[in-house]
Design an enzyme around this catalytic site. Sequence first.
Site: not given
Ligand code: UD1
Length: 363
Positions: A205
């Site tokens: 991820h």
């Molecule tokens: C976040 C953390 C990372 C952690 C990871 C674990 C930061 C900078 N990053 O990264 O350190 O290792 O979580 O998973 O805080 N999304 C969904 N559903 C969800 C959550 C996310 O669809 O429940 C999608 C969204 O489109 C979003 C993307 O995943 O844009 C990324 O989510 P985001 O919370 O920005 O960061 P992660 O890559 O999950």
Amino acid sequence: MVSIISVVGARPNFMKVAPLYEEIHSRGGQQILVHTGQHYDENMSKVFFEDLAMPTPDIYFGIGSGSHASQTARVMLEFEKTIEEFEPELVIVVGDVNSTVACALVCAKMNVPVAHVEAGLRSFDRSMPEEINRIVTDSISDFLLTPSMGANENLLREGAEPDKIHFVGNIMIDSLHRSVKNSQKSNVLEEFNIEPSEFGVMTLHRPSNVDDSESLFHLVESACIASEQSPIIFPVHPRTKKLFGKKKFENLIQSSNLMISDPLGYLDFIRLLSNSKFVLTDSGGIQEESTALGIPCLTLRENTERPITVSMGTNTIVGTDRELILSMVSEIIQTGGKKGIIPDLWDGKTASRISDVIQFAIS
Ligand code: UD1
């Protein structure tokens, strides 16, 4: 009256807060749980509350996705109101996600003491958003609760005051110990139709691995080739899924032994991991869990903020070099792979040691 506010935001936070929340509760502490909603899908959030027997959050911000600036800023605006309303004696933040730094920053500005659980980890790679979050959070926290002596050294090198630093051990292992037995009730092996020790697990991820189609394709193709030696189960993170739906990925996976699924709940994942032969990952938490479980881990990154998993544990940094990944998988299949030992204070008693440090806010 509320003395302590604990903050969770994203998937890797839940297993760090659960044992601490329970310990504070058992000591009679007056606390509330705030969920920023950075992660919001059922299988990225709700299932973890069920699996970890955590109470429903008292406050939910519903922040959701967005750019780093907007996500962090929206958490700050909401958390400022929470602090004004409850005036806690202490706020507990964990890990290194955007919600962590956002809430720590609000506290620092409002003169509310902050305890940072998992302080002092450093990858020394500032292109990782988490590295910025770690450095900033540590620099403004009042209690720096570290999982390893290496973390203490990092903090001292950066000029942290020694009496703020407390080596308490690894809180994730508290949750892991409690959940390994519980995970026996998961049917995940049966659902994938696999036998213990006859498969690998992969998770991806990190933005550097999954935001660019070519990088992701290179890694998934490497895993598909490795899966000829042993089936590999790959629960796909929402971030990874964005590119993953493309036809070229479908074609690649179809003719391989790579088995994909939606993200798994905590107990399903722990059952899978604890029965696996090896793990391929770019997650920080899984490097630690595999060391604690004695499962060989190949880390698909150029560095780690958790070097103790390499020096003492079962972890090997392999980056994205295909030849290296394939030869390491062969070696694990032939020899069982790297054996490690359990680092100091990864003993399931970290929540108790943290509570001793913050006892002033509990009683
Ligand atoms: C976040 C953390 C990372 C952690 C990871 C674990 C930061 C900078 N990053 O990264 O350190 O290792 O979580 O998973 O805080 N999304 C969904 N559903 C969800 C959550 C996310 O669809 O429940 C999608 C969204 O489109 C979003 C993307 O995943 O844009 C990324 O989510 P985001 O919370 O920005 O960061 P992660 O890559 O999950």
